[in-house]
Write an enzyme that holds these catalytic residues in place. Structure first.
Site, mmCIF file in Angstrom:
data_model
loop_
_atom_site.group_PDB
_atom_site.id
_atom_site.type_symbol
_atom_site.label_atom_id
_atom_site.label_comp_id
_atom_site.label_asym_id
_atom_site.label_seq_id
_atom_site.Cartn_x
_atom_site.Cartn_y
_atom_site.Cartn_z
ATOM 1 N N GLU A 34 0.870 -1.183 0.000
ATOM 2 C CA GLU A 34 0.000 0.000 0.000
ATOM 3 C C GLU A 34 0.903 1.227 0.000
ATOM 4 O OE1 GLU A 34 -3.410 1.001 -0.082
ATOM 5 O OE2 GLU A 34 -2.341 2.906 -0.064
ATOM 6 N N CYS A 42 -12.594 4.081 1.458
ATOM 7 C CA CYS A 42 -13.721 3.994 2.395
ATOM 8 C C CYS A 42 -13.357 4.542 3.767
ATOM 9 C CB CYS A 42 -14.190 2.547 2.513
ATOM 10 S SG CYS A 42 -15.433 2.321 3.792
ATOM 11 N N CYS A 47 -16.394 6.793 2.776
ATOM 12 C CA CYS A 47 -17.577 6.450 3.576
ATOM 13 C C CYS A 47 -17.482 6.852 5.044
ATOM 14 C CB CYS A 47 -17.826 4.948 3.533
ATOM 15 S SG CYS A 47 -17.483 4.180 1.953
ATOM 16 N N LYS A 50 -16.989 10.675 5.727
ATOM 17 C CA LYS A 50 -18.223 11.286 5.194
ATOM 18 C C LYS A 50 -19.383 11.093 6.161
ATOM 19 C CE LYS A 50 -21.053 8.951 3.291
ATOM 20 N NZ LYS A 50 -21.103 8.433 1.943
ATOM 21 N N TYR A 98 -6.765 -1.673 10.669
ATOM 22 C CA TYR A 98 -6.509 -2.368 9.398
ATOM 23 C C TYR A 98 -5.101 -2.967 9.373
ATOM 24 C CZ TYR A 98 -10.770 -1.593 6.807
ATOM 25 O OH TYR A 98 -12.055 -1.671 6.371
ATOM 26 N N GLY A 175 -23.897 15.751 -9.946
ATOM 27 C CA GLY A 175 -25.214 15.367 -9.433
ATOM 28 C C GLY A 175 -25.246 13.927 -8.971
ATOM 29 N N TYR A 177 -23.684 10.662 -6.251
ATOM 30 C CA TYR A 177 -23.670 10.408 -4.812
ATOM 31 C C TYR A 177 -22.861 11.493 -4.087
ATOM 32 C CZ TYR A 177 -24.630 5.202 -4.845
ATOM 33 O OH TYR A 177 -25.140 3.934 -4.942
ATOM 34 N N GLU A 181 -24.314 14.279 -1.534
ATOM 35 C CA GLU A 181 -24.044 14.067 -0.109
ATOM 36 C C GLU A 181 -23.318 15.276 0.492
ATOM 37 O OE1 GLU A 181 -23.848 9.201 0.166
ATOM 38 O OE2 GLU A 181 -21.956 10.286 0.091
ATOM 39 N N HIS A 434 -45.811 -0.189 14.447
ATOM 40 C CA HIS A 434 -46.479 1.107 14.573
ATOM 41 C C HIS A 434 -46.073 1.827 15.848
ATOM 42 C CE1 HIS A 434 -49.658 3.970 13.770
ATOM 43 N NE2 HIS A 434 -50.036 3.866 15.038
ATOM 44 N N GLU A 439 -43.561 1.448 8.255
ATOM 45 C CA GLU A 439 -44.764 0.611 8.233
ATOM 46 C C GLU A 439 -45.546 0.828 6.944
ATOM 47 O OE1 GLU A 439 -48.112 1.669 10.940
ATOM 48 O OE2 GLU A 439 -46.842 3.331 11.569
HETATM 49 P P1 NDP Z 1 -20.842 9.721 -10.216
HETATM 50 O O1 NDP Z 1 -20.286 9.111 -11.435
HETATM 51 O O2 NDP Z 1 -21.920 9.057 -9.466
HETATM 52 O O3 NDP Z 1 -21.328 11.196 -10.543
HETATM 53 C C1 NDP Z 1 -20.566 12.104 -11.258
HETATM 54 C C2 NDP Z 1 -21.418 13.328 -11.517
HETATM 55 O O4 NDP Z 1 -20.656 14.339 -12.138
HETATM 56 C C3 NDP Z 1 -22.579 13.029 -12.440
HETATM 57 O O5 NDP Z 1 -23.672 13.775 -11.971
HETATM 58 C C4 NDP Z 1 -22.079 13.519 -13.792
HETATM 59 O O6 NDP Z 1 -23.090 13.955 -14.637
HETATM 60 C C5 NDP Z 1 -21.241 14.711 -13.368
HETATM 61 N N1 NDP Z 1 -20.173 15.014 -14.312
HETATM 62 C C6 NDP Z 1 -19.275 14.167 -14.865
HETATM 63 N N2 NDP Z 1 -18.403 14.836 -15.649
HETATM 64 C C7 NDP Z 1 -18.762 16.137 -15.585
HETATM 65 C C8 NDP Z 1 -18.254 17.313 -16.190
HETATM 66 N N3 NDP Z 1 -17.206 17.296 -17.001
HETATM 67 N N4 NDP Z 1 -18.878 18.477 -15.918
HETATM 68 C C9 NDP Z 1 -19.951 18.519 -15.090
HETATM 69 N N5 NDP Z 1 -20.469 17.444 -14.502
HETATM 70 C C10 NDP Z 1 -19.884 16.249 -14.743
HETATM 71 O O7 NDP Z 1 -19.555 9.961 -9.320
HETATM 72 P P2 NDP Z 1 -19.345 10.342 -7.821
HETATM 73 O O8 NDP Z 1 -18.006 10.968 -7.849
HETATM 74 O O9 NDP Z 1 -20.475 11.089 -7.214
HETATM 75 O O10 NDP Z 1 -19.305 8.933 -7.091
HETATM 76 C C11 NDP Z 1 -18.501 7.865 -7.584
HETATM 77 C C12 NDP Z 1 -19.003 6.545 -7.105
HETATM 78 O O11 NDP Z 1 -18.634 6.375 -5.745
HETATM 79 C C13 NDP Z 1 -20.511 6.385 -7.095
HETATM 80 O O12 NDP Z 1 -21.025 6.009 -8.328
HETATM 81 C C14 NDP Z 1 -20.699 5.329 -6.060
HETATM 82 O O13 NDP Z 1 -20.568 4.068 -6.669
HETATM 83 C C15 NDP Z 1 -19.586 5.575 -5.081
HETATM 84 N N6 NDP Z 1 -20.082 6.271 -3.876
HETATM 85 C C16 NDP Z 1 -20.991 5.660 -3.064
HETATM 86 C C17 NDP Z 1 -21.478 6.288 -1.944
HETATM 87 C C18 NDP Z 1 -22.481 5.616 -1.092
HETATM 88 O O14 NDP Z 1 -22.626 4.395 -1.153
HETATM 89 N N7 NDP Z 1 -23.254 6.348 -0.277
HETATM 90 C C19 NDP Z 1 -21.035 7.615 -1.567
HETATM 91 C C20 NDP Z 1 -20.098 8.187 -2.492
HETATM 92 C C21 NDP Z 1 -19.643 7.527 -3.595
HETATM 93 P P3 NDP Z 1 -23.966 12.944 -15.562
HETATM 94 O O15 NDP Z 1 -24.982 12.330 -14.664
HETATM 95 O O16 NDP Z 1 -24.555 13.850 -16.582
HETATM 96 O O17 NDP Z 1 -23.002 11.973 -16.135
#
Ligand code: NDP
Length: 451
Positions: A34, A42, A47, A50, A98, A175, A177, A181, A434, A439
């Site tokens: 590593e 994570c 995770c 966060k 870890y 837009g 995760y 978040e 309840h 529910e």
């Molecule tokens: P995502 O791929 O989920 O989202 C990326 C976002 O950025 C999308 O909304 C995308 O738009 C937008 N985007 C991509 N490129 C550009 C750009 N050039 N300009 C503007 N907007 C852009 O990635 P995240 O980084 O949010 O998360 C990665 C992964 O990590 C997740 O998919 C998930 O698997 C994991 N994760 C899980 C969590 C949980 O379990 N709670 C928490 C955090 C992460 P568009 O939709 O149009 O492609």
């Protein structure tokens, strides 16, 4: 041919550590390299920190509600520096856990970068070479900045846990995760949050109604969410970052955070030179057993860009050990994975969205939205959503979507029923607990009439 190790794991995140431990417990001679901190995304920059920030950010509402419930409370301010010190102490503790797991199970560790130089050989950053019967790639992924002028002025989720002070005003791009978040976390901590998402609605790929519900609640909680919007220009200004949006809006922010996706950590790893195939994003291509094109080399977790979630990486690691060391070929089951997005309110989801299910077969949709007792009593307007997608043909629940405080906890349990193939009638014959929010999942009688 004799090797230094039975297994050499590259990457000490959740997936790599689990595979190393379980293989070693079964008697294999295992090493793990590593280059950064043990625990990976994570534990160190995902995770865990966060979720602790989510908890920290929920107190202002809890304090306001307490007053509504008759308590005399004085909110005071949030001390980022005190929280940050405690947060990093906790991450240090977990990293040691870890390290301890590996040590106590006889896994040799190298605090070094390792790259692949042959089907059975890796080279550490100090030039030492090690051979192994099997190599497991578990290097994970990293956030990426978009390829646009000025993007280097922005930060990513990796940086957010290390800020000297919380920004007063932040712009979050994306837009998914991570964007959603952190918009909610920072909003809860009192930061003025603007979020730009280039598409028509946040959380692309999830159930449409649930996405709309989360988005409405985020806006009503004070997040300035602009859909169909992106950055047109960003430059360093006096005292901040000047941003012009594609909708013409110009504003200055203390910080701009990009949550625009993540990339697998496969650069300069020697992978293609030994015959491993990479996909378009640089992800390691593997078969159902996580095996790469080089039979002695396997890959798990985010580096394969299948389903980028910690528990999935762990399962992939366990299935790898079962397949390679226990003589029991085990494909990874990626069907019906429950997941939660820790927005405020949270979204918990398992199975098909209404839109995807409708494309697949005739369905019934059961959905209800209401003000939950706890916060309604405190005078808050927030609503929750409970939704089931049901197959008309066999009555199976194809999808369950919950937007509510605690939805992550609820979907874990609903996920068992859905994974078992429960029908709507199985939900119906389960007695309601309840008074709770969940529910409603067992009391929805009439399907929605939808065109
Ligand atoms: P995502 O791929 O989920 O989202 C990326 C976002 O950025 C999308 O909304 C995308 O738009 C937008 N985007 C991509 N490129 C550009 C750009 N050039 N300009 C503007 N907007 C852009 O990635 P995240 O980084 O949010 O998360 C990665 C992964 O990590 C997740 O998919 C998930 O698997 C994991 N994760 C899980 C969590 C949980 O379990 N709670 C928490 C955090 C992460 P568009 O939709 O149009 O492609």
């Amino acid at each position: 041919m004799s090797f230094d190790y039975d297994l050499f794991v590259i990457g000490g995140g959740s997936g790599g550590v689990r595979a190393a431990r379980v293989a070693a417990q079964g008697g294999a001679k295992v090493a793990l390299a590593e280059e950064d901190r043990y625990g990976g995304t994570c534990v160190i920059r995902g995770c865990v920190p966060k979720k602790l920030m989510v908890f920290a950010s929920e107190f202002p509402d809890a304090i306001a509600d307490a007053a509504e419930y008759g308590w005399t409370v004085h909110a005071g301010g949030f001390d980022w520096s005190a929280f940050k010190t405690k947060l990093h102490a906790e991450l240090d503790r977990l990293e040691n856990v870890y390290r301890g797991i590996l040590k106590n199970n006889g896994v040799e560790t190298y605090d070094a970068r390792a790259k692949v130089i042959g089907a059975h050989e890796v080279e550490l950053s100090d030039g030492t070479r090690k051979s192994a019967k099997h190599i497991l790639l578990a290097m994970g992924g990293r956030p990426v900045l978009p390829d646009q002028e000025g993007a280097e002025l922005g930060i990513t989720s990796n940086d957010i846990f290390h800020l000297d002070e919380l920004p007063k005003k932040i712009l979050i791009i994306g837009g998914g995760y991570i964007a959603c978040e952190f918009a909610c976390i920072l909003n809860g901590l009192g930061v003025d949050v603007t979020q730009y998402y280039r598409g028509a609605q946040i959380l692309r790929g999830f159930d449409g109604e649930a996405r709309g519900h989360v988005s409405d609640e985020m806006i009503s909680n004070g997040i300035k969410l602009h859909l169909g919007t992106n950055i047109a220009q960003m430059t360093r200004g006096e005292g901040g970052i000047d941003v012009t949006a594609t909708n013409g809006d110009t504003q200055m922010f203390d910080q701009v955070m990009f949550a625009t996706g993540r990339a697998p950590n496969t650069d300069d790893m020697g992978l293609e030179a030994v015959g491993i195939e990479l996909g378009r994003k640089g992800e390691v291509l593997v078969d159902d057993y996580s095996q790469t094109k080089v039979p002695s080399i396997y890959a798990i977790g985010d580096v394969t860009d299948r389903v980028n979630l910690t528990p999935v990486a762990i399962r992939e690691g366990m299935a790898f050990v079962e397949t390679v060391f226990n003589g029991n070929p085990t494909p990874v089951d990626h069907e019906l994975i429950p997941t939660a997005i820790f927005t405020q309110p949270e979204m918990g989801t398992v199975g098909l969205s209404e839109e995807d299910a409708r494309e697949q077969e005739p369905i019934e949709v059961y959905s209800t939205s209401f003000k939950p007792m706890q916060t309604a009593f405190a005078g808050r307007s927030g609503r929750v959503l409970m939704k089931l997608i049901v197959s008309k043909a066999n009555r199976k629940v194809l999808g369950c979507h919950i937007v509510a405080p605690g939805a992550g906890e609820m979907i874990q349990l609903a996920g068992i029923a859905v994974k078992m193939g429960a029908t709507k009638e199985d939900f119906d014959r389960t007695v309601a607990v309840h008074p709770t929010m969940s529910e409603e999942l067992v009391t929805m009688k009439e399907p929605q009439i939808r065109q």
